[in-house]
Design a protein around this motif. Sequence first.
Motif, short mmCIF file in Angstrom:
data_model
loop_
_atom_site.label_atom_id
_atom_site.label_comp_id
_atom_site.label_asym_id
_atom_site.label_seq_id
_atom_site.Cartn_x
_atom_site.Cartn_y
_atom_site.Cartn_z
N ALA A 147 15.73 86.10 13.15
CA ALA A 147 17.08 86.55 12.87
C ALA A 147 18.03 85.58 13.56
O ALA A 147 17.69 85.02 14.61
CB ALA A 147 17.31 87.98 13.35
N VAL A 148 19.18 85.37 12.96
CA VAL A 148 20.13 84.39 13.51
C VAL A 148 21.50 85.02 13.72
O VAL A 148 21.85 86.01 13.09
CB VAL A 148 20.26 83.15 12.57
N THR A 149 22.27 84.43 14.65
CA THR A 149 23.65 84.86 14.90
C THR A 149 24.53 83.63 14.94
O THR A 149 24.06 82.53 15.26
CB THR A 149 23.74 85.64 16.23
N ARG A 150 25.79 83.80 14.58
CA ARG A 150 26.73 82.68 14.65
C ARG A 150 27.91 83.01 15.57
O ARG A 150 28.86 82.27 15.67
CB ARG A 150 27.30 82.35 13.27
N ASP A 151 27.83 84.21 16.21
CA ASP A 151 28.97 84.67 17.02
C ASP A 151 28.50 85.18 18.39
O ASP A 151 28.91 86.24 18.83
CB ASP A 151 29.76 85.74 16.25
N ARG A 152 27.64 84.39 19.03
CA ARG A 152 27.12 84.74 20.37
C ARG A 152 26.48 86.11 20.40
O ARG A 152 26.62 86.85 21.38
CB ARG A 152 28.23 84.67 21.42
N GLY A 153 25.83 86.47 19.31
CA GLY A 153 25.02 87.69 19.32
C GLY A 153 25.75 88.96 18.94
O GLY A 153 25.17 90.03 19.01
N ASN A 154 27.02 88.89 18.52
CA ASN A 154 27.71 90.11 18.11
C ASN A 154 27.12 90.68 16.83
O ASN A 154 27.03 91.89 16.66
CB ASN A 154 29.21 89.85 17.91
N THR A 155 26.74 89.79 15.90
CA THR A 155 26.09 90.23 14.66
C THR A 155 24.90 89.33 14.39
O THR A 155 24.90 88.14 14.75
CB THR A 155 27.06 90.14 13.46
N TRP A 156 23.87 89.91 13.77
CA TRP A 156 22.62 89.18 13.49
C TRP A 156 22.26 89.33 12.03
O TRP A 156 22.45 90.40 11.44
CB TRP A 156 21.48 89.74 14.35
N GLN A 157 21.69 88.29 11.46
CA GLN A 157 21.21 88.34 10.08
C GLN A 157 19.72 88.00 10.07
O GLN A 157 19.33 86.96 10.62
CB GLN A 157 21.95 87.33 9.19
N LYS A 158 18.94 88.86 9.43
CA LYS A 158 17.51 88.58 9.29
C LYS A 158 17.33 87.38 8.39
O LYS A 158 18.04 87.24 7.40
CB LYS A 158 16.84 89.77 8.60
N SER A 159 16.40 86.51 8.73
CA SER A 159 16.17 85.40 7.82
C SER A 159 14.69 85.19 7.56
O SER A 159 14.25 84.10 7.28
CB SER A 159 16.84 84.13 8.35
N ASN A 160 13.94 86.28 7.65
CA ASN A 160 12.50 86.15 7.39
C ASN A 160 12.21 86.39 5.91
O ASN A 160 11.53 87.31 5.53
CB ASN A 160 11.69 87.10 8.26
N LEU A 161 12.81 85.55 5.09
CA LEU A 161 12.65 85.72 3.66
C LEU A 161 11.69 84.65 3.15
O LEU A 161 11.72 83.52 3.63
CB LEU A 161 14.00 85.54 2.97
N GLU A 162 10.92 85.01 2.18
CA GLU A 162 10.07 83.99 1.54
C GLU A 162 10.98 82.93 0.97
O GLU A 162 12.07 83.23 0.48
CB GLU A 162 9.25 84.62 0.42
N GLY A 163 10.57 81.68 1.08
CA GLY A 163 11.43 80.63 0.57
C GLY A 163 12.27 80.00 1.66
O GLY A 163 12.80 78.91 1.50
N ASN A 164 12.42 80.66 2.80
CA ASN A 164 13.08 80.03 3.93
C ASN A 164 12.25 78.81 4.34
O ASN A 164 11.05 78.92 4.57
CB ASN A 164 13.13 81.04 5.08
N PRO A 165 12.87 77.64 4.39
CA PRO A 165 12.08 76.44 4.65
C PRO A 165 11.39 76.43 6.00
O PRO A 165 10.44 75.69 6.20
CB PRO A 165 13.10 75.30 4.55
N HIS A 166 11.86 77.27 6.95
CA HIS A 166 11.17 77.29 8.25
C HIS A 166 9.85 78.02 8.17
O HIS A 166 9.08 78.02 9.11
CB HIS A 166 11.98 78.06 9.30
N LEU A 167 9.65 78.77 7.10
CA LEU A 167 8.60 79.78 7.18
C LEU A 167 7.40 79.50 6.32
O LEU A 167 7.51 79.06 5.18
CB LEU A 167 9.20 81.14 6.82
N LEU A 168 6.30 79.76 6.90
CA LEU A 168 5.01 79.60 6.25
C LEU A 168 4.26 80.87 6.57
O LEU A 168 4.46 81.46 7.63
CB LEU A 168 4.29 78.41 6.86
N LYS A 169 3.41 81.28 5.68
CA LYS A 169 2.60 82.47 5.94
C LYS A 169 1.82 82.29 7.24
O LYS A 169 1.17 81.26 7.43
CB LYS A 169 1.64 82.67 4.77
N ALA A 170 1.89 83.29 8.12
CA ALA A 170 1.18 83.17 9.40
C ALA A 170 -0.33 83.17 9.17
O ALA A 170 -0.83 83.79 8.23
CB ALA A 170 1.57 84.33 10.30
N ARG A 171 -1.04 82.48 10.07
CA ARG A 171 -2.50 82.53 10.06
C ARG A 171 -2.94 83.88 10.61
O ARG A 171 -2.18 84.56 11.32
CB ARG A 171 -3.06 81.43 10.98
N GLU A 172 -4.18 84.24 10.37
CA GLU A 172 -4.71 85.51 10.87
C GLU A 172 -4.66 85.55 12.41
O GLU A 172 -5.19 84.64 13.06
CB GLU A 172 -6.17 85.66 10.41
#
Length: 340
Positions: A147-172
Amino acid sequence: MKIYVWLFIGGMVVSAINAQKPVLEVLTNGNQVSLRGLSVVNDSTIWASGSNGSIARSVDGGRNWQWMQVPGHEKRDFRDIEAFDANTAIIMGIAEPAVILKTIDGGHTWKKVFEDSTKGMFLDAMAFSGDKGVVVGDPVNQYAYLAVTRDRGNTWQKSNLEGNPHLLKAREGEAFFASSGTNVQYFTKKPGFVFVSGGNYSGLYYLGRRFHLPFGFGVSTAGANSLAISPDNQHAVVVGGNFSIDTARSRNSVLVSFEKEGVTMKRPQTPPLGYRSCVIYLDKQTLLTCGTSGVDVSRDGGKNWNPISTESYHVCQKAKSGKAVFLAGKNGRIARWVLP
Ligand SMILES: *[C@@H]1O[C@H](CO)[C@@H](O)[C@H](O)[C@H]1NC(C)=O
Ligand SMILES: *[C@@H]1O[C@H](CO)[C@@H](O)[C@H](O)[C@H]1NC(C)=O
Ligand SMILES: *[C@@H]1O[C@H](CO)[C@@H](O)[C@H](O)[C@H]1NC(C)=O
Ligand SMILES: *[C@@H]1O[C@H](CO)[C@@H](O)[C@H](O)[C@H]1NC(C)=O
């Protein structure tokens, strides 16, 4: 004759190095709190967080400590903290539910700024760069939780969506350690932050790819625990190991160089003296690492490590603005690194 001259000079060099050996001065000690979160604003303002919903704060360089328990959260383990000044800080409570709280009045009152009660949620670490921040959690539905914030943590947005370039399916069995709040770090290269996993599998997430890290694998107690980025953003040092055999000197650190197309990795020549949960750069060549079996310093960018203490510490941090270095660990112990 010549040989005596050389021995004499050799002796002087050795004693000069010994005289420079840093000392850890214990500042506070003796309660039942396990501290794993540490954030040093400057040489005078230090915040730490840990078990029993506890927070410690000093505004005089560590001479006096104010201990607080966050009301309504007395049983929580706050494994990471990010402080912005003497009044403003964010704390991360790991699980059931996962929460992030913020204070703007020096810890008198705390406001919930994030909550997720999804079963299996477990937050591990936060990192900030200016107003931007990210929190990393164990995989939920096979993807690392981000999850990310752009306002020093006042609000957060989940970003664990498929297709997010940071993300790969976790190993077992792949997860993240919440041992010092330092396995995710911002840097100047894209995609802005980099993080390392551990447990059954250890990986470095960079450029939308996952690079295998040569730590022990196949058990939940081993793997990468902490990542530090060099001041020039070209290199990183990753530490970890197996916390159930915390004096083992093998597979506990890796030196990483970031390249355009990926990374190169090397093992140090002289590794730290055991499992380590946190590593930081003090300058381009000097690094500090700590864990339950001791503390080590490197003066050559992480290639060779020298033990300076066998005391247990979970986390170390340098002042974001300043020179002071502090360590924190079990039994509410907080220490300052002193160069005599
Ligand atoms: C923290 O919790 C443990 C166990 O729940 C308890 O034994 C200990 O006294 C508590 N410490 C503090 C400082 O409240
Ligand atoms: C550290 O930061 C605080 C603000 O939170 C400020 O009041 C204090 O003067 C600063 N101290 C130093 C040594 O920079
Ligand atoms: C860890 O990996 C092994 C195979 O290497 C697997 O048998 C085991 O179930 C995994 N553990 C977890 C917790 O997933
Ligand atoms: C970690 O330590 C445990 C306990 O000693 C041991 O059984 C296991 O083989 C070790 N695994 C690795 C990968 O180091």
